[in-house]
Scaffold this motif. Structure first.
Motif, short mmCIF file in Angstrom:
data_model
loop_
_atom_site.label_atom_id
_atom_site.label_comp_id
_atom_site.label_asym_id
_atom_site.label_seq_id
_atom_site.Cartn_x
_atom_site.Cartn_y
_atom_site.Cartn_z
N MET A 133 5.00 92.70 71.57
CA MET A 133 5.98 92.96 70.53
C MET A 133 5.82 94.39 70.03
O MET A 133 4.75 94.80 69.58
CB MET A 133 5.78 91.97 69.38
CG MET A 133 6.82 92.11 68.27
SD MET A 133 8.48 91.59 68.81
CE MET A 133 8.20 89.84 69.01
N GLY A 134 6.89 95.18 70.13
CA GLY A 134 6.87 96.54 69.65
C GLY A 134 6.08 97.50 70.52
O GLY A 134 5.87 98.65 70.14
N GLN A 135 5.68 97.05 71.71
CA GLN A 135 4.88 97.88 72.61
C GLN A 135 5.67 98.15 73.89
O GLN A 135 6.38 97.29 74.41
CB GLN A 135 3.56 97.17 72.97
CG GLN A 135 2.70 96.81 71.79
CD GLN A 135 2.02 98.01 71.17
OE1 GLN A 135 2.07 99.13 71.71
NE2 GLN A 135 1.39 97.83 70.01
N SER A 136 5.52 99.36 74.39
CA SER A 136 6.12 99.70 75.68
C SER A 136 5.23 99.16 76.79
O SER A 136 4.00 99.11 76.65
CB SER A 136 6.27 101.22 75.83
OG SER A 136 7.12 101.73 74.83
N ALA A 137 5.85 98.74 77.91
CA ALA A 137 5.08 98.26 79.05
C ALA A 137 4.18 99.37 79.55
O ALA A 137 4.59 100.53 79.67
CB ALA A 137 6.02 97.78 80.16
N THR A 138 2.96 99.00 79.87
CA THR A 138 2.00 100.00 80.33
C THR A 138 1.05 99.37 81.33
O THR A 138 0.83 98.15 81.33
CB THR A 138 1.22 100.58 79.15
OG1 THR A 138 0.33 101.61 79.61
CG2 THR A 138 0.39 99.50 78.46
N ALA A 139 0.50 100.19 82.21
CA ALA A 139 -0.40 99.69 83.24
C ALA A 139 -1.72 99.23 82.64
O ALA A 139 -2.21 99.79 81.65
CB ALA A 139 -0.65 100.77 84.28
#
Length: 366
Positions: free
Chosen positions: A335-341
Motif C-alpha cells: 500500500m502506497g509503495q512502488s513495486a521494487t525488486a
C-alpha cells in the motif's frame, strides 16, 4: 421381304447400348425395310460403320439383330439408328392396279420417315411448347463468325460477342479468352507456370486438416503435430550476483504446460539450508523451461506463497519475467509503495525460504 407389309408401331427408331468387350449381338425393336436402312455407330463417331457386322430382320415388324464380327470394347457406345431414305419408291399408273400391299408399303415408309424426323427434332434445340413465338435460327455465317451462341432479352438466339453490352462473361474473362496460348493465359491470371514443386504438390493426397510442409527437398502432407506439450523443470533460487550463495532444498519442483507459444509454469521451492555473505542484486528463480519472447514488455504474474523474505512496508511478493529472459525476478509491492525488486540483503542468511506459485508468459517460438 415377305408379301405381308411391315406394321409400324409407336417405337423410337433409335437404340443405344454400351459394349462389354464380350457381347457381339445387339437387337433393335424398330422395323427396317432393307439392311441399308440401319445405321450402326460405335463410340462418339458421327460416321456410321460400313463393315464388320451383319444385319438380320429387314422387313420384319418386330425389328432384328446386329451381329459384330468383333465384340465392341468395354464401355464403347453402340448406337443403332433407322435412317430411311426420304424418297418415293412407287408410282401409280393412271387406270392401273391399286394393290393394297403397295400402298401399305408406301404408307409404312412415310410413317418410318416421320418417326425418324420426330426423333431428330426431339434431339435438337427447339422452343418449349409453352414459349411465345421466337427464333432459334442461326444468324448468317458472317455475323456469327468469332462470336458465341447466346440469347437476347427475349430469349431469341443471337451471335453474342464476349464482353461488352449483354456480355456472357466479365471484362476480365474477355481478356483471358482472347489469349492465344497457355503462356499468355498464365500471364493474364498472374499464375505461376507448372514446375517441379507444383507437380509434387499436385501428386499429394492430403486428408482434411493436413498441413503442407517442405523439408529435405520434398513436399509432404500430414496431420499437424500436437501444439500442446507438458513437462517438468528444476527451479533454482539465486541472485543476480550469486557470490558465495549456498542452497539446499527440502522441495525443488517445477512443471509446465505449453500451448503454442504460451507457457504456464509452476514452481515449488522450500529450502532446508540457505546461506550467503557476498551475494548481491535482485533475487531470481532460474531455470525456466523456455526463454521468454523478446516481444513482451512484462510477463504475467500469478499468486505466490512466500516466506523468508524481510522487506518492511511491503506486503506482497510477485514473480516477474522480463522479455527475452530465462528466469523469474522477485518483486515486492504494498500500500502506497512502488513495486521494487527484492535483493539479497532482504533474504536473511540461515533462514528458510519458501516460494510456491506459478507464472504465465509467452515463450520464444520453436
Amino acid at each position: 421381304m415377305t408379301n405381308d407389309h411391315i406394321k409400324i408401331g409407336d417405337v423410337e427408331p433409335r437404340i443405344r447400348y454400351l459394349g462389354d468387350g464380350v457381347q457381339t449381338q445387339f437387337g433393335f425393336t424398330f422395323p427396317i425395310f432393307e439392311d441399308e436402312d440401319l445405321k450402326v455407330f460405335l463410340g462418339a463417331s458421327a460416321v456410321p460403320e460400313s463393315s464388320g457386322y451383319t444385319v438380320t430382320g429387314a422387313g420384319q415388324s418386330v425389328g432384328g439383330t446386329v451381329t459384330f464380327e468383333t465384340p465392341p470394347g468395354d464401355g464403347v457406345a453402340v448406337t443403332l439408328l433407322r435412317d430411311v431414305a426420304i424418297k418415293r419408291t412407287t408410282d401409280f399408273s393412271e387406270s392401273g392396279d391399286f394393290r393394297a400391299s403397295v400402298i401399305n408399303n408406301e404408307l409404312d415408309r412415310l410413317t418410318a420417315v416421320a418417326q425418324q424426323l420426330s426423333n431428330q427434332v426431339g434431339r435438337s434445340v427447339r422452343l418449349a411448347d409453352t414459349d411465345a413465338d421466337g427464333t432459334l435460327q442461326l444468324p448468317p455465317a458472317g455475323e456469327r463468325a468469332g462470336r458465341l451462341a447466346g440469347f437476347d432479352a427475349a430469349g431469341n438466339l443471337i451471335a453474342a460477342a464476349p464482353g461488352g453490352t449483354g456480355a456472357l462473361v466479365s471484362g476480365f474473362m474477355e481478356t483471358l479468352l482472347d489469349d492465344q496460348d497457355a503462356a499468355a493465359a498464365l500471364g493474364t491470371l498472374g499464375a505461376q507456370p507448372l514446375n517441379g514443386d507444383l507437380e509434387a504438390i499436385a501428386a499429394l493426397t492430403p486428408d482434411d486438416g493436413d498441413l503442407l510442409t517442405y523439408a529435405d527437398g520434398a513436399w509432404t502432407a500430414a496431420p499437424p503435430a500436437s501444439s500442446q506439450t507438458t513437462g517438468t523443470w528444476t527451479p533454482q533460487l539465486t541472485f543476480a550476483n550469486p557470490g558465495d550463495l549456498s542452497v539446499s532444498y527440502a522441495a525443488q519442483n517445477g512443471t509446465y504446460l505449453r500451448i503454442g507459444d504460451f507457457v504456464h509454469a509452476t514452481f515449488e521451492i522450500v529450502t532446508s539450508a540457505f546461506s550467503h555473505s557476498t551475494s548481491s542484486g535482485n533475487c531470481q528463480i532460474a531455470g525456466l523451461p523456455f526463454s521468454a519472447s523478446g516481444n513482451i514488455a512484462n510477463g504475467a504474474t500469478n499468486g505466490l506463497r512466500w516466506g523468508g523474505i524481510n522487506k518492511p512496508g511491503y506486503s506482497q511478493v510477485l514473480t516477474y519475467v522480463s522479455a527475452g529472459s530465462d528466469h523469474l525476478r522477485l518483486e515486492a509491492c504494498g500500500m502506497g509503495q512502488s513495486a521494487t525488486a527484492i535483493v539479497a540483503s532482504e533474504i536473511p542468511s540461515l533462514g528458510s525460504v519458501v516460494l510456491i506459485g506459478s507464472v504465465g508468459y509467452r515463450a520464444i517460438s520453436q
